[in-house]
Motif scaffolding. Structure first.
Motif, PDB file in Angstrom:
ATOM      1  N   PRO A   1     -83.984  12.737  20.161  1.00 28.30           N
ATOM      2  CA  PRO A   1     -82.197  12.050  20.609  1.00 28.30           C
ATOM      3  C   PRO A   1     -81.738  11.634  20.138  1.00 28.30           C
ATOM      4  N   LYS A   2     -80.201  11.835  19.393  1.00 29.14           N
ATOM      5  CA  LYS A   2     -79.920  10.154  18.889  1.00 29.14           C
ATOM      6  C   LYS A   2     -79.129   9.373  20.154  1.00 29.14           C
ATOM      7  N   GLU A   3     -79.288  10.369  21.079  1.00 27.75           N
ATOM      8  CA  GLU A   3     -78.310   9.722  22.483  1.00 27.75           C
ATOM      9  C   GLU A   3     -79.532   9.248  23.067  1.00 27.75           C
TER      10      GLU A   3
ATOM     11  N   GLU B   1     -78.956   5.737  21.218  1.00 26.21           N
ATOM     12  CA  GLU B   1     -77.376   4.973  21.582  1.00 26.21           C
ATOM     13  C   GLU B   1     -77.487   4.421  23.251  1.00 26.21           C
ATOM     14  N   ALA B   2     -77.947   5.381  23.941  1.00 22.00           N
ATOM     15  CA  ALA B   2     -78.246   4.819  25.395  1.00 22.00           C
ATOM     16  C   ALA B   2     -78.967   3.397  25.344  1.00 22.00           C
TER      17      ALA B   2
END
Length: 274
Positions: free
Chosen positions: A162-164, A167-168
């Protein structure tokens, strides 16, 4: 007896027959290696009725088997480590970074499957000769570092993260190397282990390229060294079988220990190539 039980029995019998056919060459090699040369020529019986370890003693004492083991282990480990690190980093760049020519580069990696490896041997041999790497570990290693399937498999797994999560990590101040080695790699230890095992076995079993680039007996790997058991007096079957079994022992033991990972790697590789 029901029809289902009958099918199960028939299937079990077929599996046992197939297993017996598969294991018979190994049994024959073991039986031959434990006989004297005179007994092999005079009586080629199937049953193991002699325990003569002279062939193993002869191979271990007169051949350069320990040196061949060292060459095979050293080159295979270096190939495996470099292939995994470079393949992982390349896959990460293709999956997560945006730069000009990214798609073209990935198409080149995929298209490399269409090029037979032996077709490159002449150019690779000339290059190794020009670099002065004939009869050296690096002469064996360098042409085996291009393994497109590792890049493709890693890219597929990196694409699924997941891209999230990326990003985190970026919001916390992490860089690209932090993302790769502290996030993406721990999430893919299983596939990394599987690729490492299959890459190591492939490098260990490689015969043709080391046979071309190595002429010194002290620099030979195990598959090439097996060819040295013949001499001007003919073929010594017990010595040949003993050397072959000693050469295959690490791979057999490794497969038995990591059978699940090897099967995963073969299925992944077949899926990518298919």
């Amino acid at each position: 007896m029901t029809a289902r039980q009958g099918r199960n029995i028939a299937f079990t019998a077929l599996v046992l027959i197939a297993a017996a056919i598969w294991i018979f060459p190994l049994y024959w090699a073991l039986t031959t290696s434990l006989r004297s040369e005179n007994r092999i020529v005079a009586d080629a019986g199937v049953w193991m009725d002699e325990l003569n370890f002279s062939a193993y003693i002869d191979v271990l004492s007169t051949s350069k088997l320990p040196m061949w083991y060292l060459n095979s282990v050293g080159t295979s480990v270096i190939i495996t480590v470099i292939v995994l690190i470079t393949g992982m980093m390349c896959a990460y760049a293709l999956s997560q970074l945006r730069f000009p020519g990214r798609r073209l580069l990935y198409l080149v990696v995929v298209a490399s499957f269409m090029v037979p490896v032996p077709a490159l041997y002449v150019a690779q041999f000339v290059l190794m000769s020009d670099l002065g790497l004939i009869n050296s570990w690096w002469g064996i290693i360098l042409p085996q570092l291009i393994v497109p399937v590792v890049v493709i498999v890693y890219k597929q797994f990196f694409d699924a993260i997941p891209k999230e999560m990326r990003e985190a990590v970026l919001l916390d101040g992490g860089g690209e190397f932090t993302l790769l080695f502290k996030l993406y790699l721990p999430l893919n230890w299983g596939i990394t282990a599987a690729l490492a095992i299959i890459t190591f076995i492939s490098a260990w079993n490689n015969f043709f390229w080391p046979f071309l680039v190595v002429t010194s007996e002290s620099m030979m790997t195990i598959p090439v060294g097996i060819t040295q058991v013949n001499d001007s007096f003919g073929v010594f079957y017990a010595r040949m079988m003993a050397l072959a079994l000693l050469a295959a022992a690490p791979v057999i033991v490794g497969y038995l220990i990591f059978q699940k990972r090897v099967t995963e790697a073969v299925m992944i590789s077949a899926g990518v190539k298919g």
